[in-house]
Design a protein around this motif. Structure first.
Motif, PDB file in Angstrom:
ATOM      1  N   LEU A 157     -57.872 -25.832 -37.585  1.00 33.53           N
ATOM      2  CA  LEU A 157     -56.659 -25.898 -37.899  1.00 33.53           C
ATOM      3  C   LEU A 157     -56.487 -25.598 -39.492  1.00 33.53           C
ATOM      4  N   TYR A 158     -57.564 -25.999 -40.097  1.00 34.83           N
ATOM      5  CA  TYR A 158     -57.867 -25.909 -41.450  1.00 34.83           C
ATOM      6  C   TYR A 158     -57.998 -24.566 -42.090  1.00 34.83           C
ATOM      7  N   VAL A 159     -58.749 -23.772 -41.184  1.00 36.38           N
ATOM      8  CA  VAL A 159     -59.065 -22.175 -41.553  1.00 36.38           C
ATOM      9  C   VAL A 159     -57.969 -21.431 -41.078  1.00 36.38           C
ATOM     10  N   ASN A 160     -57.182 -21.784 -40.330  1.00 33.36           N
ATOM     11  CA  ASN A 160     -56.073 -21.177 -40.057  1.00 33.36           C
ATOM     12  C   ASN A 160     -54.923 -21.391 -41.064  1.00 33.36           C
ATOM     13  N   LEU A 161     -55.004 -22.449 -41.754  1.00 33.37           N
ATOM     14  CA  LEU A 161     -53.660 -22.655 -42.604  1.00 33.37           C
ATOM     15  C   LEU A 161     -54.053 -21.788 -43.860  1.00 33.37           C
ATOM     16  N   ASN A 162     -55.394 -21.430 -44.067  1.00 34.82           N
ATOM     17  CA  ASN A 162     -55.911 -20.698 -45.282  1.00 34.82           C
ATOM     18  C   ASN A 162     -55.432 -20.908 -46.753  1.00 34.82           C
ATOM     19  N   ILE A 163     -55.232 -22.285 -46.590  1.00 34.68           N
ATOM     20  CA  ILE A 163     -54.949 -22.959 -47.949  1.00 34.68           C
ATOM     21  C   ILE A 163     -56.371 -23.922 -48.232  1.00 34.68           C
ATOM     22  N   PRO A 164     -56.913 -23.364 -49.255  1.00 35.47           N
ATOM     23  CA  PRO A 164     -58.319 -24.185 -49.776  1.00 35.47           C
ATOM     24  C   PRO A 164     -57.946 -25.467 -50.266  1.00 35.47           C
ATOM     25  N   PHE A 185     -53.200 -32.419 -42.887  1.00 35.50           N
ATOM     26  CA  PHE A 185     -51.941 -32.671 -42.533  1.00 35.50           C
ATOM     27  C   PHE A 185     -51.302 -32.670 -43.774  1.00 35.50           C
ATOM     28  N   SER A 186     -51.701 -33.167 -45.090  1.00 35.19           N
ATOM     29  CA  SER A 186     -51.147 -33.026 -46.320  1.00 35.19           C
ATOM     30  C   SER A 186     -50.729 -31.211 -46.545  1.00 35.19           C
ATOM     31  N   LEU A 187     -51.560 -30.566 -46.107  1.00 34.26           N
ATOM     32  CA  LEU A 187     -51.219 -29.165 -46.447  1.00 34.26           C
ATOM     33  C   LEU A 187     -50.457 -28.450 -45.728  1.00 34.26           C
ATOM     34  N   LEU A 188     -49.868 -28.992 -44.429  1.00 34.51           N
ATOM     35  CA  LEU A 188     -49.044 -28.320 -43.493  1.00 34.51           C
ATOM     36  C   LEU A 188     -47.886 -27.987 -44.233  1.00 34.51           C
ATOM     37  N   PRO A 189     -47.108 -26.779 -43.974  1.00 30.96           N
ATOM     38  CA  PRO A 189     -45.763 -26.526 -44.307  1.00 30.96           C
ATOM     39  C   PRO A 189     -44.748 -27.381 -43.577  1.00 30.96           C
ATOM     40  N   ASP A 234     -42.003 -26.786 -41.927  1.00 26.51           N
ATOM     41  CA  ASP A 234     -41.521 -26.581 -40.408  1.00 26.51           C
ATOM     42  C   ASP A 234     -42.782 -26.862 -39.738  1.00 26.51           C
ATOM     43  N   MET A 235     -44.021 -26.949 -39.936  1.00 31.67           N
ATOM     44  CA  MET A 235     -45.023 -27.493 -39.034  1.00 31.67           C
ATOM     45  C   MET A 235     -45.163 -28.917 -38.916  1.00 31.67           C
ATOM     46  N   VAL A 236     -44.656 -29.529 -39.961  1.00 29.48           N
ATOM     47  CA  VAL A 236     -44.628 -31.198 -39.902  1.00 29.48           C
ATOM     48  C   VAL A 236     -43.598 -31.387 -38.974  1.00 29.48           C
ATOM     49  N   GLU A 237     -42.316 -30.896 -39.141  1.00 34.42           N
ATOM     50  CA  GLU A 237     -41.536 -31.286 -38.457  1.00 34.42           C
ATOM     51  C   GLU A 237     -41.600 -31.150 -36.862  1.00 34.42           C
ATOM     52  N   ARG A 238     -42.296 -29.979 -36.505  1.00 32.95           N
ATOM     53  CA  ARG A 238     -42.606 -29.413 -34.993  1.00 32.95           C
ATOM     54  C   ARG A 238     -43.847 -30.575 -34.611  1.00 32.95           C
ATOM     55  N   ALA A 281     -43.930 -33.613 -35.200  1.00 30.42           N
ATOM     56  CA  ALA A 281     -43.602 -35.060 -35.306  1.00 30.42           C
ATOM     57  C   ALA A 281     -43.591 -35.641 -33.732  1.00 30.42           C
ATOM     58  N   TRP A 282     -43.073 -34.952 -32.907  1.00 31.35           N
ATOM     59  CA  TRP A 282     -43.106 -35.397 -31.551  1.00 31.35           C
ATOM     60  C   TRP A 282     -44.424 -35.656 -30.766  1.00 31.35           C
ATOM     61  N   ILE A 283     -45.523 -34.892 -31.066  1.00 34.56           N
ATOM     62  CA  ILE A 283     -46.640 -34.960 -30.388  1.00 34.56           C
ATOM     63  C   ILE A 283     -47.338 -36.370 -31.066  1.00 34.56           C
ATOM     64  N   MET A 284     -47.204 -36.257 -32.657  1.00 33.15           N
ATOM     65  CA  MET A 284     -47.773 -37.614 -33.189  1.00 33.15           C
ATOM     66  C   MET A 284     -47.382 -38.719 -32.803  1.00 33.15           C
ATOM     67  N   ARG A 285     -45.982 -38.851 -32.518  1.00 35.99           N
ATOM     68  CA  ARG A 285     -45.243 -40.100 -31.941  1.00 35.99           C
ATOM     69  C   ARG A 285     -45.601 -40.388 -30.635  1.00 35.99           C
ATOM     70  N   GLU A 286     -45.897 -39.125 -29.830  1.00 32.09           N
ATOM     71  CA  GLU A 286     -46.334 -39.365 -28.400  1.00 32.09           C
ATOM     72  C   GLU A 286     -47.729 -39.965 -28.483  1.00 32.09           C
ATOM     73  N   ARG A 287     -48.501 -39.555 -29.154  1.00 28.00           N
ATOM     74  CA  ARG A 287     -49.861 -40.191 -29.480  1.00 28.00           C
ATOM     75  C   ARG A 287     -49.789 -41.681 -29.591  1.00 28.00           C
ATOM     76  N   LEU A 288     -49.113 -41.911 -30.660  1.00 30.74           N
ATOM     77  CA  LEU A 288     -48.734 -43.547 -30.980  1.00 30.74           C
ATOM     78  C   LEU A 288     -48.305 -44.153 -29.855  1.00 30.74           C
ATOM     79  N   ARG A 289     -47.416 -43.684 -28.853  1.00 35.09           N
ATOM     80  CA  ARG A 289     -46.865 -44.414 -27.931  1.00 35.09           C
ATOM     81  C   ARG A 289     -47.680 -44.679 -26.968  1.00 35.09           C
TER      82      ARG A 289
END
Length: 374
Positions: A25-32, A63-67, A69-73, A75-83
């Protein structure tokens, strides 16, 4: 800086799979990012030194490097992991706290990112402690199995040495069944430690529960012997309880002859011995009820006094006895006191008795009977 936490020295295979996913995921972001680069470099140069702390740090950086729109998308999976990993109570409190949503304004986007960052921290907290909890549970189970093997070997040697003493063999069988019941009870207690909620609480509960490995079996053996003595003393009687045969003292091979009439009676005895160790409150609660019941038996009141005429030596019909009759009666029973008065006879009072049915009721219900004890 790269974290050097006191984690297990080697990351398990599933940990490396989790790490590879984050790196992709980090390599795909291409943000050093220097922090992420140092963790990846450490994994290449010193893979044995990689810890869970490094993996969690890398995921937080990614996660802090995510744009936005990706943070918003995400949200549901991270909350599902928590649940799925947290208890229903904790997750419901999280929902009731006001879950942020939407990124149409910079303030909302920043609030959503902060919320999901905290969710990610909680997930890391669970991921780091759940493996530790399961490792402790596994080590306690292995130690429990070894204790069972040692107890079995010790009692097996004792049974082999005294194999010709039937009563001692029966006693050893009762103790062994109580010990096994205690071991099973300790395992159930260990498995029933909550797996949800704060994982640190469950880890602490497992960490201090090692003494159950020897305490529960020891109490199980003691309670099994006490329950056998209740059967032997006929405190508990019934079709569900074993019945001991009267001992033949003249031909007894030991000082405590334990004879049962059939294999079915032995089966009942050993099952109850196992239950005495498995249900640790069975015998103590029964003894508590029995003691409360015995203490509730009040002493009988004073005997009713004799009529005044009887105390004065008068006949029941109100006429006085003749002096000669009184003197003769006094000479006959030797109770005349020289003044012509006959002492009041002592009235015998029968103490209340507790029948076997009453005792059985005390052991299992604790209800106080109504009326005299018979």
């Amino acid at each position: 800086m790269v974290l050097n936490l006191r984690d297990p020295p080697t990351v398990p295979p599933y940990g490396w799979s989790y790490f590879d996913h984050i790196v992709a995921l980090y390599v795909n972001l291409n943000i050093p990012d220097q922090r992420a680069d140092r963790v990846i470099e450490k994994s290449r140069e010193r893979p044995d030194d990689l810890t869970w702390g490094d993996i969690f740090l890398l995921e937080s950086v990614v996660f802090s490097l995510l744009p936005t729109d990706m943070v918003e998308r995400n949200a549901w999976i991270m909350r599902e992991r928590l649940r799925s990993i947290a208890s229903p109570t904790i997750y419901q409190k999280y929902i009731d706290s006001g879950v942020p949503s939407g990124t149409d304004t910079p303030a909302k986007a920043e609030l959503l990112r902060a919320d999901l960052s905290r969710v990610l921290d909680i997930l890391h907290w669970y991921y780091s402690l759940i493996p530790q909890r399961e490792r402790i549970r596994k080590s306690l189970t292995v130690a429990c199995i070894w204790c069972v093997v040692l107890y079995t070997a010790f009692l097996g040697l004792a049974a082999y040495k005294f194999q010709h003493d039937h009563s001692l063999m029966t006693l050893l069988g009762v103790i062994y069944c109580g010990i096994i019941g205690g071991f099973v009870s300790s395992q159930r207690r260990m498995q029933n430690i909550p797996s949800d909620g704060d994982p640190l609480v469950s880890v602490l509960g497992l960490d201090i529960s090692g003494y159950y490995l020897w305490l529960s079996p020891m109490l199980g053996g003691i309670f099994a012997v006490l329950l056998m003595l209740m059967f032997l003393g006929q405190i508990l009687q019934g079709i569900a309880f074993p019945s001991f045969m009267p001992p033949d003292i003249a031909h007894a091979s030991s000082l405590y002859p334990l004879q049962l009439s059939s294999s079915a009676e032995y089966g009942k005895l050993f099952v109850w011995a196992f239950l005495a160790g498995f249900a640790e409150r069975l015998v103590p609660d029964s003894l508590d009820r029995l003691s409360e019941k015995v203490l509730s038996v009040k002493d009988p009141g004073p005997a009713s006094p004799l009529p005044p005429s009887s105390r004065n030596g008068a006949a029941p019909n109100g006429t006085d006895k003749a002096d000669g009759d009184q003197g003769g009666q006094g000479v006959q029973d030797g109770t005349n006191n020289g003044n012509g008065d006959v002492p009041k006879p002592q009235q015998q009072t029968e103490e209340p008795k507790i029948a076997a049915e009453t005792l059985e009721d005390v052991m299992h219900t604790g209800e106080a009977p109504v009326g005299p004890f018979r």
